[in-house]
Design a protein around this motif. Structure first.
Motif, PDB file in Angstrom:
ATOM      1  N   UNK A   1      -4.979  64.103  38.032  1.00  0.00           N
ATOM      2  CA  UNK A   1      -6.181  63.395  37.607  1.00  0.00           C
ATOM      3  C   UNK A   1      -6.021  61.879  37.705  1.00  0.00           C
ATOM      4  N   UNK A   2      -4.826  61.392  37.374  1.00  0.00           N
ATOM      5  CA  UNK A   2      -4.606  59.947  37.471  1.00  0.00           C
ATOM      6  C   UNK A   2      -4.637  59.473  38.919  1.00  0.00           C
TER       7      UNK A   2
ATOM      8  N   UNK B   1      -2.860  63.567  31.997  1.00  0.00           N
ATOM      9  CA  UNK B   1      -4.193  63.349  31.432  1.00  0.00           C
ATOM     10  C   UNK B   1      -4.666  64.538  30.604  1.00  0.00           C
ATOM     11  N   UNK B   2      -4.390  65.749  31.054  1.00  0.00           N
ATOM     12  CA  UNK B   2      -4.938  66.935  30.396  1.00  0.00           C
ATOM     13  C   UNK B   2      -4.111  67.399  29.206  1.00  0.00           C
ATOM     14  N   UNK B   3      -2.939  66.796  28.974  1.00  0.00           N
ATOM     15  CA  UNK B   3      -2.044  67.268  27.915  1.00  0.00           C
ATOM     16  C   UNK B   3      -2.712  67.156  26.553  1.00  0.00           C
ATOM     17  N   UNK B   4      -2.861  68.268  25.879  1.00  0.00           N
ATOM     18  CA  UNK B   4      -3.418  68.271  24.536  1.00  0.00           C
ATOM     19  C   UNK B   4      -4.930  68.222  24.487  1.00  0.00           C
ATOM     20  N   UNK B   5      -5.607  68.088  25.637  1.00  0.00           N
ATOM     21  CA  UNK B   5      -7.062  68.000  25.623  1.00  0.00           C
ATOM     22  C   UNK B   5      -7.661  69.407  25.762  1.00  0.00           C
TER      23      UNK B   5
ATOM     24  N   UNK C   1      -6.693  60.760  18.265  1.00  0.00           N
ATOM     25  CA  UNK C   1      -5.502  61.172  19.005  1.00  0.00           C
ATOM     26  C   UNK C   1      -5.523  60.626  20.434  1.00  0.00           C
ATOM     27  N   UNK C   2      -6.666  60.755  21.105  1.00  0.00           N
ATOM     28  CA  UNK C   2      -6.730  60.343  22.502  1.00  0.00           C
ATOM     29  C   UNK C   2      -6.616  58.826  22.651  1.00  0.00           C
ATOM     30  N   UNK C   3      -7.104  58.062  21.681  1.00  0.00           N
ATOM     31  CA  UNK C   3      -6.893  56.612  21.715  1.00  0.00           C
ATOM     32  C   UNK C   3      -5.404  56.290  21.717  1.00  0.00           C
ATOM     33  N   UNK C   4      -4.645  57.077  20.982  1.00  0.00           N
ATOM     34  CA  UNK C   4      -3.212  56.856  20.901  1.00  0.00           C
ATOM     35  C   UNK C   4      -2.438  57.246  22.137  1.00  0.00           C
ATOM     36  N   UNK C   5      -3.086  57.916  23.086  1.00  0.00           N
ATOM     37  CA  UNK C   5      -2.408  58.305  24.332  1.00  0.00           C
ATOM     38  C   UNK C   5      -2.846  57.471  25.533  1.00  0.00           C
ATOM     39  N   UNK C   6      -3.813  56.582  25.334  1.00  0.00           N
ATOM     40  CA  UNK C   6      -4.368  55.846  26.475  1.00  0.00           C
ATOM     41  C   UNK C   6      -3.332  55.012  27.210  1.00  0.00           C
ATOM     42  N   UNK C   7      -2.338  54.493  26.472  1.00  0.00           N
ATOM     43  CA  UNK C   7      -1.352  53.600  27.074  1.00  0.00           C
ATOM     44  C   UNK C   7      -0.618  54.245  28.235  1.00  0.00           C
ATOM     45  N   UNK C   8      -0.489  55.573  28.196  1.00  0.00           N
ATOM     46  CA  UNK C   8       0.282  56.266  29.221  1.00  0.00           C
ATOM     47  C   UNK C   8      -0.606  57.040  30.189  1.00  0.00           C
ATOM     48  N   UNK C   9      -1.917  56.828  30.099  1.00  0.00           N
ATOM     49  CA  UNK C   9      -2.830  57.563  30.973  1.00  0.00           C
ATOM     50  C   UNK C   9      -3.758  56.550  31.654  1.00  0.00           C
TER      51      UNK C   9
ATOM     52  N   UNK D   1     -16.781  59.474  22.421  1.00  0.00           N
ATOM     53  CA  UNK D   1     -16.881  60.886  22.814  1.00  0.00           C
ATOM     54  C   UNK D   1     -17.619  61.035  24.138  1.00  0.00           C
ATOM     55  N   UNK D   2     -16.995  60.530  25.212  1.00  0.00           N
ATOM     56  CA  UNK D   2     -17.660  60.522  26.501  1.00  0.00           C
ATOM     57  C   UNK D   2     -17.198  61.558  27.503  1.00  0.00           C
ATOM     58  N   UNK D   3     -16.147  62.321  27.197  1.00  0.00           N
ATOM     59  CA  UNK D   3     -15.641  63.276  28.168  1.00  0.00           C
ATOM     60  C   UNK D   3     -16.342  64.633  28.029  1.00  0.00           C
ATOM     61  N   UNK D   4     -16.365  65.365  29.123  1.00  0.00           N
ATOM     62  CA  UNK D   4     -17.037  66.659  29.136  1.00  0.00           C
ATOM     63  C   UNK D   4     -16.486  67.592  28.058  1.00  0.00           C
ATOM     64  N   UNK D   5     -15.164  67.597  27.885  1.00  0.00           N
ATOM     65  CA  UNK D   5     -14.583  68.539  26.930  1.00  0.00           C
ATOM     66  C   UNK D   5     -14.977  68.222  25.491  1.00  0.00           C
ATOM     67  N   UNK D   6     -15.449  66.990  25.234  1.00  0.00           N
ATOM     68  CA  UNK D   6     -15.869  66.636  23.878  1.00  0.00           C
ATOM     69  C   UNK D   6     -17.082  67.445  23.419  1.00  0.00           C
ATOM     70  N   UNK D   7     -17.910  67.904  24.352  1.00  0.00           N
ATOM     71  CA  UNK D   7     -19.133  68.616  23.970  1.00  0.00           C
ATOM     72  C   UNK D   7     -18.831  69.873  23.160  1.00  0.00           C
ATOM     73  N   UNK D   8     -17.663  70.446  23.362  1.00  0.00           N
ATOM     74  CA  UNK D   8     -17.301  71.636  22.605  1.00  0.00           C
ATOM     75  C   UNK D   8     -17.105  71.377  21.126  1.00  0.00           C
ATOM     76  N   UNK D   9     -17.015  70.112  20.738  1.00  0.00           N
ATOM     77  CA  UNK D   9     -16.808  69.755  19.340  1.00  0.00           C
ATOM     78  C   UNK D   9     -18.102  69.399  18.607  1.00  0.00           C
TER      79      UNK D   9
END
Length: 507
Positions: free
Chosen positions: A305-306, A499-503, A359-367, A338-346
Motif C-alpha cells: 500500500x505504501x 499500512x494494514x497492520x491492526x486495521x 491508535x492510528x494517529x500513533x502509527x502514522x510516523x511509520x506509515x 475517520x476518513x478511511x473505508x474501513x472506518x465505516x464499520x464502526x
C-alpha cells in the motif's frame, strides 16, 4: 528541512561523511561535517534552507554546545521573545532549541511547536528528540559504547551495525537517562452528549484549521500545495489560497495522475475555484516502471500500500520542486476525522472508533508520514502537514466520533442508511469548495490518480508475467527491488511499517 548524522563516542569524520552522503538529497543547499573539540561528538548536516537561509548554517556550534536539526519550529518568534532576542546569533528557527535547553524552563522540549527531530550535544551528554507525531524521522544504532543517529535508515547501510531503531514519536533519547516520552496523543472522544451544539463545534474547527494552515505556511521561501482534488488537500489549498490572496499573492498547486484520471480532473476544477496557479503532470505506466526502483529505495519500505501511494507522491513532488521548496499536504485528516473505508464499520460503535483513530494517529510516523517525508525529501522538497498541528490534533480528538462518522439519514429509525466519513470536517469547510466536491466519497490517492492501474501494467512488463500480479507477488516484487539496492536490507525491512497492520474492519 534537512538531514543529519550524529556520532557520539564512536566513529570519525570519515564515517560521518560517508553516512551524510547517503542522505544528501535531503539538503542540497549545504553539507558540512564538524567535530567538537570539547566533546566526543561528530555532527554532519545537509541543509534545505527554508527559514533563516542567510545565517542558519548547521551544525550549529555555540560555546560548548552543538546542534543539528531537521524540520521547522513554527513558534520560534514567540520563543525568541520569551528567551530574549539578545541571546540569538542567527535568524534560524533552529537556534531556539539551544537557548531553550540553556533556560530554566522545565520540560523545555514541550515548548517546541512544529515538526522536528534534533540532536543537541553538550560536553557531558547528547539529547535527541522527535516531534509529537513523528512527522520528522530519527533513527539510532549502538556502535560499541557509543550511539550513531541519522535522519534515514539508509545512512546506516553498509557501516556494520547490527540493528537500527527509531526514536519513538514524541520522545527523547538521552545518553544519560535513555528513552523517555514527552508527548502522548490525547484520547479521542466517543459519543456526543445530548444537546451538543454541532454548529458551534464545526465553526470552531474551521478557526483552528485556518490557524494551523497560517502557522504551517511560515517560511522565507514560497510554499505551494499538493492538490489531488480530494477533500483533504482541497481544503488545505483553499484556505492557503485565501490567506495568500489577502497579501496579494497566488498559491501554486500541483496534481498528477494518468491522463484523464479522476484526480487530474477534480484538481483542475478545485484550482479554478480557488484561483491557484495550477501545474499538473500526466504519467504513464512506462514512467512508473522507470522510477519504481528509485521510489522503493527512498521509501525505505516494500509495503504494497505504501509503494502504491508513494508512486504518485514521487511524481507530484518532482513536479512541485521545479517551482517551490515547500508544500502543504492533506495528511492526517483521515486519521483525525475517520476518513478511511474501513472506518465505516464502526458507525454504531463510536467509542471503538475513537479508540481506533487514536491508535492510528500513533502509527502514522511509520506509515503515511514515512512515505511523505522520504519521497518529498528525495526530491529536496519540504512537505508540511497542517492537519497534524498540535493544537488541531488536540481539538479534533475532543470532537465526538459521532460527529466524524455518521449516517446521512441520521433520523432513520432502522439505522441502516449510508454513512458519511469526515462529516464534521465537511460541514466546517462547506463554503470553501463546490458542494459536490465537499460531499463526494473519498478515493485513495493511488486509486484516484490511476497509479494502481499503471503499476499493474508496469510490473507485468518488468517481470514478463502473462497476467497482472496478484497482491502477494506484487509485494514480493517490491521486496526484491528493495533488497537489491541495499547492502543490509534487513536494517530497512525490520523498521518498515505495514499500512494494514491492526486495521481490522469492524462488522
Amino acid at each position: 528541512m534537512c538531514g543529519f548524522v550524529c556520532l557520539w563516542r564512536c566513529g570519525d569524520e570519515a564515517l560521518a561523511r560517508r553516512m551524510i552522503d547517503k542522505i544528501a538529497h535531503r539538503g542540497p543547499d549545504a553539507v558540512d561535517v564538524i567535530s567538537a573539540g570539547n566533546a566526543p561528538v561528530i555532527m554532519a548536516h545537509c541543509r534545505l534552507s527554508i527559514i533563516g537561509p542567510e545565517n542558519g548554517a548547521q551544525p550549529m556550534h555555540q560555546d560548548e554546545d552543538m546542534l543539528v536539526v531537521n524540520g521547522e519550529i513554527y513558534n520560534y518568534t514567540d520563543l525568541r521573545a520569551i528567551l530574549g532576542e539578545g541571546r540569538f546569533r542567527t535568524s534560524s528557527d533552529s537556534e531556539t532549541i539551544l537557548h531553550l535547553h540553556r533556560s530554566d524552563i522545565l520540560r523545555w522540549v514541550t515548548r517546541l511547536d512544529g515538526m522536528f527531530s534534533f540532536v543537541l550535544a553538550t560536553p557531558e551528554r547528547i539529547i535527541a528528540a522527535r516531534d509529537p507525531l513523528g512527522i520528522k524521522p530519527l533513527y539510532f544504532a549502538r556502535i560499541g559504547d557509543g550511539i550513531a543517529l541519522a535522519s534515514e535508515i539508509k545512512a546506516f547501510d553498509g557501516i556494520g551495525v547490527d540493528a537500527v531503531e527509531a526514536v519513538p514519536a514524541g520522545s527523547t533519547l538521552d545518553s544519560v537517562t535513555g528513552l523517555q516520552r514527552w508527548f502522548r496523543i490525547p484520547q479521542g472522544a466517543g459519543r456526543a452528549e445530548d444537546g451538543i451544539d454541532e454548529q458551534a463545534v464545526w465553526k470552531e474547527l474551521r478557526l483552528v484549521l485556518e490557524e494551523a494552515v497560517r502557522k504551517w505556511m511560515v517560511a522565507d521561501v514560497e510554499v505551494g500545495s499538493f492538490l489531488s482534488g480530494g477533500l483533504d488537500s482541497s481544503i488545505i489549498a483553499a484556505i492557503a489560497a485565501r490567506q495568500l490572496a489577502r497579501r496579494g499573492r497566488r498559491l501554486k498547486t500541483f496534481a498528477v495522475g494518468l491522463k484523464g484520471s479522476a484526480d487530474l480532473i477534480a484538481a483542475r476544477r478545485v484550482a479554478g475555484h480557488i484561483g491557484s496557479e495550477h501545474f499538473e503532470r500526466a504519467f504513464t505506466p512506462e514512467d512508473v516502471a522507470e522510477v519504481l526502483p528509485h521510489v522503493i529505495y527512498h521509501l525505505e519500505s516494500a509495503d504494497t500500500d505504501l509503494v502504491r501511494s508513494a508512486v504518485p507522491t514521487h511524481f507530484v513532488a518532482r513536479l512541485a520542486r521545479r517551482h517551490v521548496k515547500a508544500v502543504l499536504t492533506g495528511e492526517g485528516a483521515d486519521e483525525l476525522f475517520a476518513g478511511y473505508t474501513y472506518h465505516h464499520g464502526y458507525v454504531d460503535r463510536p467509542r471503538e472508533l475513537a479508540d481506533e483513530l487514536t491508535r492510528s494517529l500513533g502509527t502514522m510516523h511509520n506509515i503515511n508520514l514515512l512515505r511523505v517525508d522520504r519521497i518529498t525529501m528525495a526530491e529536496s522538497l519540504e512537505a508540511r502537514t497542517p492537519f497534524l498541528d498540535r493544537e488541531l490534533v488536540a481539538f479534533a480528538q475532543s470532537i465526538p466520533a459521532t460527529l466524524k462518522l455518521r449516517r446521512t439519514d441520521a433520523d432513520n429509525p432502522d439505522r441502516t442508511g449510508p454513512t458519511t466519513e469526515k462529516w464534521i470536517l465537511r460541514k466546517a469547510c462547506d463554503d470553501l469548495l463546490p458542494h459536490d466536491l465537499v460531499w463526494r466519497r473519498k478515493a485513495q490517492f493511488d486509486e484516484g490518480s490511476g497509479s494502481v492501474d499503471a503499476l499493474a501494467i508496469a510490473l507485468q512488463k518488468m517481470t514478463g508475467a502473462d497476467a497482472p500480479l496478484d497482491r502477494a507477488a506484487e509485494g514480493a516484487c517490491y521486496k526484491q527491488i528493495l533488497c537489491e539496492q541495499y547492502q543490509d536490507p534487513e536494517l530497512v525491512l525490520s523498521n518498515a511499517g505495514d499500512w494494514s497492520l491492526g486495521r481490522a474492519i469492524a462488522v
